[in-house]
Write a protein that holds these residues in place. Structure first.
Motif, PDB file in Angstrom:
ATOM      1  N   ASN A 136       5.366   4.716   2.524  1.00  0.00           N
ATOM      2  CA  ASN A 136       4.090   4.239   1.978  1.00  0.00           C
ATOM      3  C   ASN A 136       3.878   4.751   0.558  1.00  0.00           C
ATOM      4  N   ARG A 137       4.175   6.027   0.325  1.00  0.00           N
ATOM      5  CA  ARG A 137       4.006   6.603  -1.010  1.00  0.00           C
ATOM      6  C   ARG A 137       4.935   5.933  -2.018  1.00  0.00           C
ATOM      7  N   CYS A 141       6.190   2.883  -1.802  1.00  0.00           N
ATOM      8  CA  CYS A 141       5.732   1.507  -2.013  1.00  0.00           C
ATOM      9  C   CYS A 141       4.517   1.457  -2.926  1.00  0.00           C
ATOM     10  N   ILE A 142       3.638   2.436  -2.836  1.00  0.00           N
ATOM     11  CA  ILE A 142       2.475   2.476  -3.727  1.00  0.00           C
ATOM     12  C   ILE A 142       2.915   2.759  -5.150  1.00  0.00           C
ATOM     13  N   THR A 143       3.847   3.700  -5.347  1.00  0.00           N
ATOM     14  CA  THR A 143       4.279   4.033  -6.707  1.00  0.00           C
ATOM     15  C   THR A 143       5.093   2.906  -7.340  1.00  0.00           C
ATOM     16  N   ILE A 175       2.659  -2.157  -2.466  1.00  0.00           N
ATOM     17  CA  ILE A 175       1.366  -2.232  -1.795  1.00  0.00           C
ATOM     18  C   ILE A 175       0.328  -1.531  -2.654  1.00  0.00           C
ATOM     19  N   ARG A 176      -0.926  -1.894  -2.442  1.00  0.00           N
ATOM     20  CA  ARG A 176      -2.012  -1.280  -3.200  1.00  0.00           C
ATOM     21  C   ARG A 176      -2.456   0.006  -2.514  1.00  0.00           C
ATOM     22  N   PRO A 177      -2.893   0.984  -3.311  1.00  0.00           N
ATOM     23  CA  PRO A 177      -3.434   2.195  -2.672  1.00  0.00           C
ATOM     24  C   PRO A 177      -4.766   1.877  -2.008  1.00  0.00           C
ATOM     25  N   ARG A 178      -5.100   2.660  -1.059  1.00  0.00           N
ATOM     26  CA  ARG A 178      -6.357   2.466  -0.343  1.00  0.00           C
ATOM     27  C   ARG A 178      -7.481   3.019  -1.197  1.00  0.00           C
ATOM     28  N   THR A 179      -8.323   2.126  -1.684  1.00  0.00           N
ATOM     29  CA  THR A 179      -9.388   2.546  -2.581  1.00  0.00           C
ATOM     30  C   THR A 179     -10.763   2.476  -1.945  1.00  0.00           C
TER      31      THR A 179
END
Length: 112
Positions: free
Chosen positions: A76-77, A79-81, A85-89
């Motif tokens: 997950n980390r 994929c976010i970097t 995927i978008r980070p959970r905001t």
């Protein structure tokens, strides 16, 4: 953009190495040839309609990270970097306030 070649090349430009070690993207450690618990994960790029574009992102996760149970967080980390995927905001969910419960004061025994 072409990727730089890894390993030893001969005069024709072909790779002559028998084994090229991989590196774990989560822990940045080398993955040995006998790490049978390690994974090599390809995530396809998609367009706005959800159709594959033909390119992909590759991640290698070592068996040690998987054994510790950190591989899902590491993927997950990564994929976010890499913008997959978008980070959970969203704001964290607010807890409902409980109604205050009135507690009767304790009666003390009268002194004789």
């Amino acid at each position: 953009p072409s990727m730089p070649s890894i390993g030893t090349l001969n005069e024709e430009g072909t790779n002559v190495d028998l084994y090229i070690p991989r590196k774990c993207h989560a822990s940045n450690s080398l993955i040995t040839a006998f790490d049978f618990a390690s994974i090599h994960l390809n995530i396809a790029d998609v367009d706005a309609n959800g159709v594959m574009t033909g390119s992909n992102k590759t991640f290698c996760i070592s068996g040690f990270v998987r054994q510790q149970g950190d591989s899902d967080h590491a993927i997950n980390r990564l994929c976010i970097t890499h913008g997959i995927i978008r980070p959970r905001t969203a704001k964290p969910k607010k807890l409902k306030k409980r109604a205050a419960v009135k507690v009767a004061p304790k009666k003390t025994a009268a002194k004789p």
